[in-house]
Design a protein around this motif. Structure first.
Motif, PDB file in Angstrom:
ATOM      1  N   ILE A   1       0.841  -1.192   0.000  1.00  0.00           N
ATOM      2  CA  ILE A   1       0.000   0.000   0.000  1.00  0.00           C
ATOM      3  C   ILE A   1       0.878   1.246   0.000  1.00  0.00           C
ATOM      4  O   ILE A   1       1.921   1.291   0.659  1.00  0.00           O
ATOM      5  N   GLY A   2       0.485   2.228  -0.771  1.00  0.00           N
ATOM      6  CA  GLY A   2       1.258   3.462  -0.869  1.00  0.00           C
ATOM      7  C   GLY A   2       0.490   4.648  -0.316  1.00  0.00           C
ATOM      8  O   GLY A   2      -0.699   4.563  -0.006  1.00  0.00           O
ATOM      9  N   ASP A   3       1.173   5.769  -0.198  1.00  0.00           N
ATOM     10  CA  ASP A   3       0.549   6.982   0.328  1.00  0.00           C
ATOM     11  C   ASP A   3       0.176   7.915  -0.816  1.00  0.00           C
ATOM     12  O   ASP A   3       0.528   7.685  -1.979  1.00  0.00           O
ATOM     13  N   THR A   4      -0.528   8.978  -0.484  1.00  0.00           N
ATOM     14  CA  THR A   4      -1.015   9.931  -1.471  1.00  0.00           C
ATOM     15  C   THR A   4      -0.876  11.350  -0.922  1.00  0.00           C
ATOM     16  O   THR A   4      -1.068  11.577   0.275  1.00  0.00           O
ATOM     17  N   TYR A   5      -0.538  12.290  -1.801  1.00  0.00           N
ATOM     18  CA  TYR A   5      -0.556  13.706  -1.435  1.00  0.00           C
ATOM     19  C   TYR A   5      -1.927  14.287  -1.754  1.00  0.00           C
ATOM     20  O   TYR A   5      -2.503  14.021  -2.811  1.00  0.00           O
ATOM     21  N   HIS A   6      -2.457  15.076  -0.822  1.00  0.00           N
ATOM     22  CA  HIS A   6      -3.741  15.744  -1.025  1.00  0.00           C
ATOM     23  C   HIS A   6      -3.665  17.116  -0.364  1.00  0.00           C
ATOM     24  O   HIS A   6      -3.320  17.221   0.825  1.00  0.00           O
ATOM     25  N   ASN A   7      -3.937  18.157  -1.130  1.00  0.00           N
ATOM     26  CA  ASN A   7      -3.822  19.530  -0.620  1.00  0.00           C
ATOM     27  C   ASN A   7      -2.424  19.788  -0.047  1.00  0.00           C
ATOM     28  O   ASN A   7      -2.269  20.314   1.059  1.00  0.00           O
ATOM     29  N   LYS A   8      -1.413  19.343  -0.793  1.00  0.00           N
ATOM     30  CA  LYS A   8       0.005  19.572  -0.474  1.00  0.00           C
ATOM     31  C   LYS A   8       0.516  18.734   0.702  1.00  0.00           C
ATOM     32  O   LYS A   8       1.672  18.865   1.099  1.00  0.00           O
ATOM     33  N   SER A   9      -0.297  17.879   1.265  1.00  0.00           N
ATOM     34  CA  SER A   9       0.127  17.116   2.439  1.00  0.00           C
ATOM     35  C   SER A   9      -0.028  15.619   2.206  1.00  0.00           C
ATOM     36  O   SER A   9      -0.984  15.176   1.554  1.00  0.00           O
ATOM     37  N   LEU A  10       0.916  14.843   2.743  1.00  0.00           N
ATOM     38  CA  LEU A  10       0.734  13.398   2.758  1.00  0.00           C
ATOM     39  C   LEU A  10      -0.488  13.054   3.601  1.00  0.00           C
ATOM     40  O   LEU A  10      -0.691  13.615   4.683  1.00  0.00           O
ATOM     41  N   VAL A  11      -1.273  12.108   3.120  1.00  0.00           N
ATOM     42  CA  VAL A  11      -2.503  11.739   3.814  1.00  0.00           C
ATOM     43  C   VAL A  11      -2.223  10.765   4.962  1.00  0.00           C
ATOM     44  O   VAL A  11      -2.935  10.748   5.959  1.00  0.00           O
ATOM     45  N   GLY A  12      -1.176   9.956   4.828  1.00  0.00           N
ATOM     46  CA  GLY A  12      -0.872   8.971   5.871  1.00  0.00           C
ATOM     47  C   GLY A  12      -1.695   7.703   5.739  1.00  0.00           C
ATOM     48  O   GLY A  12      -2.104   7.112   6.744  1.00  0.00           O
ATOM     49  N   ILE A  13      -1.933   7.274   4.509  1.00  0.00           N
ATOM     50  CA  ILE A  13      -2.772   6.101   4.253  1.00  0.00           C
ATOM     51  C   ILE A  13      -2.241   4.839   4.948  1.00  0.00           C
ATOM     52  O   ILE A  13      -3.008   4.131   5.614  1.00  0.00           O
ATOM     53  N   PRO A  14      -0.935   4.499   4.823  1.00  0.00           N
ATOM     54  CA  PRO A  14      -0.469   3.264   5.469  1.00  0.00           C
ATOM     55  C   PRO A  14      -0.711   3.245   6.977  1.00  0.00           C
ATOM     56  O   PRO A  14      -1.145   2.229   7.533  1.00  0.00           O
ATOM     57  N   GLY A  15      -0.436   4.367   7.646  1.00  0.00           N
ATOM     58  CA  GLY A  15      -0.654   4.423   9.088  1.00  0.00           C
ATOM     59  C   GLY A  15      -2.117   4.300   9.456  1.00  0.00           C
ATOM     60  O   GLY A  15      -2.480   3.621  10.427  1.00  0.00           O
TER      61      GLY A  15
ATOM     62  N   TRP B   1       9.328  -0.995   1.275  1.00  0.00           N
ATOM     63  CA  TRP B   1       9.834  -1.334  -0.054  1.00  0.00           C
ATOM     64  C   TRP B   1      10.614  -0.117  -0.549  1.00  0.00           C
ATOM     65  O   TRP B   1      10.037   0.905  -0.910  1.00  0.00           O
ATOM     66  N   ALA B   2      11.938  -0.231  -0.553  1.00  0.00           N
ATOM     67  CA  ALA B   2      12.807   0.856  -1.009  1.00  0.00           C
ATOM     68  C   ALA B   2      13.196   0.597  -2.458  1.00  0.00           C
ATOM     69  O   ALA B   2      13.637  -0.496  -2.801  1.00  0.00           O
ATOM     70  N   LYS B   3      13.038   1.609  -3.306  1.00  0.00           N
ATOM     71  CA  LYS B   3      13.297   1.412  -4.735  1.00  0.00           C
ATOM     72  C   LYS B   3      14.154   2.547  -5.287  1.00  0.00           C
ATOM     73  O   LYS B   3      13.990   3.711  -4.927  1.00  0.00           O
ATOM     74  N   ASP B   4      15.064   2.164  -6.167  1.00  0.00           N
ATOM     75  CA  ASP B   4      15.939   3.142  -6.805  1.00  0.00           C
ATOM     76  C   ASP B   4      15.280   3.778  -8.022  1.00  0.00           C
ATOM     77  O   ASP B   4      15.615   4.895  -8.406  1.00  0.00           O
TER      78      ASP B   4
ATOM     79  N   PRO C   1       8.778   9.541 -12.210  1.00  0.00           N
ATOM     80  CA  PRO C   1       9.307  10.898 -12.007  1.00  0.00           C
ATOM     81  C   PRO C   1       8.222  11.810 -11.445  1.00  0.00           C
ATOM     82  O   PRO C   1       7.026  11.525 -11.568  1.00  0.00           O
ATOM     83  N   SER C   2       8.639  12.889 -10.818  1.00  0.00           N
ATOM     84  CA  SER C   2       7.683  13.821 -10.220  1.00  0.00           C
ATOM     85  C   SER C   2       8.020  15.244 -10.627  1.00  0.00           C
ATOM     86  O   SER C   2       9.193  15.625 -10.650  1.00  0.00           O
ATOM     87  N   PRO C   3       6.999  16.054 -10.942  1.00  0.00           N
ATOM     88  CA  PRO C   3       7.253  17.453 -11.295  1.00  0.00           C
ATOM     89  C   PRO C   3       7.449  18.346 -10.071  1.00  0.00           C
ATOM     90  O   PRO C   3       7.737  19.533 -10.213  1.00  0.00           O
ATOM     91  N   ALA C   4       7.286  17.774  -8.866  1.00  0.00           N
ATOM     92  CA  ALA C   4       7.361  18.588  -7.649  1.00  0.00           C
ATOM     93  C   ALA C   4       8.739  19.226  -7.496  1.00  0.00           C
ATOM     94  O   ALA C   4       9.762  18.582  -7.716  1.00  0.00           O
TER      95      ALA C   4
ATOM     96  N   VAL D   1      11.134  13.256  -4.150  1.00  0.00           N
ATOM     97  CA  VAL D   1      10.335  12.256  -4.854  1.00  0.00           C
ATOM     98  C   VAL D   1      10.205  11.012  -3.975  1.00  0.00           C
ATOM     99  O   VAL D   1      11.210  10.496  -3.475  1.00  0.00           O
ATOM    100  N   PRO D   2       9.002  10.503  -3.739  1.00  0.00           N
ATOM    101  CA  PRO D   2       8.838   9.286  -2.928  1.00  0.00           C
ATOM    102  C   PRO D   2       9.536   8.098  -3.586  1.00  0.00           C
ATOM    103  O   PRO D   2       9.354   7.845  -4.775  1.00  0.00           O
ATOM    104  N   ARG D   3      10.320   7.400  -2.805  1.00  0.00           N
ATOM    105  CA  ARG D   3      11.025   6.224  -3.305  1.00  0.00           C
ATOM    106  C   ARG D   3      10.820   5.030  -2.368  1.00  0.00           C
ATOM    107  O   ARG D   3      11.692   4.184  -2.229  1.00  0.00           O
ATOM    108  N   HIS D   4       9.669   4.992  -1.708  1.00  0.00           N
ATOM    109  CA  HIS D   4       9.365   3.822  -0.887  1.00  0.00           C
ATOM    110  C   HIS D   4       7.854   3.633  -0.805  1.00  0.00           C
ATOM    111  O   HIS D   4       7.083   4.572  -1.012  1.00  0.00           O
ATOM    112  N   GLU D   5       7.472   2.397  -0.543  1.00  0.00           N
ATOM    113  CA  GLU D   5       6.084   2.058  -0.276  1.00  0.00           C
ATOM    114  C   GLU D   5       6.055   1.120   0.927  1.00  0.00           C
ATOM    115  O   GLU D   5       7.105   0.702   1.429  1.00  0.00           O
TER     116      GLU D   5
END
Length: 455
Positions: free
Chosen positions: A183-197, A216-219, A223-226, A231-235
């Motif tokens: 399961i991964g997280d999501t940004y909403h209104n500029k903030s991480l939602v904290g879905i996994p927690g 899950w750490a990934k190299d 890509p992200s325009p932020a 850039v998130p590199r884990h799930e």
């Protein structure tokens, strides 16, 4: 320029045993930018230091071997060898049914459990040994399918629906079964939602036991325009169980992915090359790891009990891939030392002499005699004495159920959100039965690498 930190030199010394034509740190002076001096410790000196600091030596050795030998190069044959005891079958179950994973009920569900809001599938209750899945992430991708999970307006509604689905799956799971949810997280209104927690807390409130929150750490990754965050590199991969008596084969898993040591809860994996139509398949290695850890190779179909590994620790079963261990065995075989000496080494190496008599075998043994034997061994083996303090665990056999005529079958892996069929493919390559459901089975049907699994 300052010389290398002593701790770094120690690590380089251990690394040196895996490099060609390297005898000591002097051969690695390019690592120190020319700061090597004659006073720097040689590999033998570092080794002797580590012999006197066994916990440090064990940690360093395990970590380095994991990175050098087991990062990204584990083959399907390696995993099979680590598992063992899987019944040979000419045909394996490998099916994906079109169904909404949030509403599924077993084939043998009672009438009260079946309604207009449920979907009865061909899988029976209490038949699944492991669930490995990755549900749609909240507000990430719209698969344009009616009633899909992940498009709820509120994250709490998403979590509620996901936990409701999890409770549906409980009916399929055997008591010894596990669930691994990517399961991964999501940004909403500029903030991480904290879905996994949020999901972990909700699962606990629904009486699930959370055994691990694996990263899950990934190299590589999307890509992200932020420009104002990294850039998130884990799930997250959440490991859940129904009770505390679940099947778990850390021995087999560690041999496949950690060379005998516990590799920890960070899994370094990159996405596989995606040639199918599904937008977000997880890597095959994720399924390999979960199956190796928590799916029993053999389960009795009468009583539902899995066969479990029986381990034993020999006196001289050392890791001979290490030159020091190989030399220790050579010295032992050339000497007049006995198995009693090895038992004494293990006793003194893991406890003080006062407790050694509890470990030493034989009537009339006492701490003084144990220490005497250990001293004799140390005189013969020198610094290699410590190699015998932590021999490897080996497989002595497998448990059997109490049925008069057991009927053993490979474990069954279920993926409620099967997608393009990664879990199905891996389970069958590892010789397990597998089952899947998905609202859209076209990705599975079109995946040519899965053609031989399709009916």
């Amino acid at each position: 320029m300052d010389r290398l930190d002593p701790g770094v030199r120690e690590i380089i010394s251990i690394v040196s045993e895996y490099l060609d034509d390297v005898e000591n740190i002097a051969s690695l002076d390019n690592f120190s930018d020319g700061t090597y001096t004659e006073n720097d410790a040689s590999a033998p000196e570092v080794y002797n230091y580590l012999c006197d600091n066994t916990e440090l030596a064990r940690d360093l050795h395990g970590e380095l071997k994991d990175q050098l030998k087991h990062h990204g190069d584990v083959t399907i044959e390696d995993v099979r060898d680590a598992q063992g005891n899987i019944p040979e079958r000419d045909e394996l179950k490998a099916t994906v049914e079109r169904a909404n994973a949030s509403n599924v009920v077993p084939q043998d569900a009672d009438e009260e459990s079946v309604s207009d809001n449920t979907e009865q599938i061909s899988l029976e209750s209490n038949s699944v040994d492991l669930i490995v899945t990755s549900p749609p992430y909240w507000r990430k991708r719209d698969y344009e399918i009616e009633d899909q999970l992940g498009q709820e307006k509120d994250p709490d509604d998403y979590i509620d629906n996901l936990v409701d689905a999890l409770d549906r799956w409980r009916e399929f799971l055997r008591p010894h079964g596990s669930v691994f949810i990517n399961i991964g997280d999501t940004y909403h209104n500029k903030s991480l939602v904290g879905i996994p927690g949020r999901f972990v807390r909700a699962a606990q409130e629904a009486d699930w036991i959370v055994r691990n929150d694996i990263l899950w750490a990934k190299d590589n990754g999307m890509p992200s325009p932020a420009k104002d965050r990294l850039v998130p590199r884990h799930e997250h991969i959440i490991h859940l169980v129904r009770n505390d008596d679940y099947y778990y084969d850390l021995h087999g898993y560690s041999n496949a992915f950690g060379n005998g040591s516990n590799p920890g809860d960070v899994w370094h994996m990159n996405h596989d090359r995606n040639t199918g139509g599904h937008l977000a398949p997880f890597p095959e290695e994720l399924a390999q790891r979960a199956i190796t850890l928590a799916c029993p190779p053999s389960v009795c179909q009468k009583c539902g009990n899995p066969r479990e590994r029986i381990r034993e620790r020999g006196l001289d079963d050392l890791d001979t891939s290490r030159p020091q261990a190989e030399r220790a065995i050579e010295l032992y075989e050339q000497s007049d030392l006995t198995e009693d000496h090895l038992r004494a080494i293990q006793a003194v190496g893991i406890s003080d002499a006062g407790k050694a008599k509890e470990i030493q075998d034989g009537a009339g043994s006492n701490a003084e005699k144990v220490q005497e034997l250990a001293d004799e061994a140390k005189e013969v083996l020198g610094g290699y004495f410590r190699e015998f303090t932590f021999p490897q665990w080996t497989t002595a056999g497998w448990t059997a159920c109490e049925c008069e005529s057991p009927e053993y079958e490979p474990g069954l892996v279920y993926d409620p959100f099967a997608g393009s069929g990664t879990t199905i493919k891996v389970a069958n390559e590892l010789r397990y039965h597998s089952w899947g459901t998905d609202l859209d089975t076209s990705n599975f049907d079109q995946n040519q690498s899965l053609a031989r699994y399709q009916e």
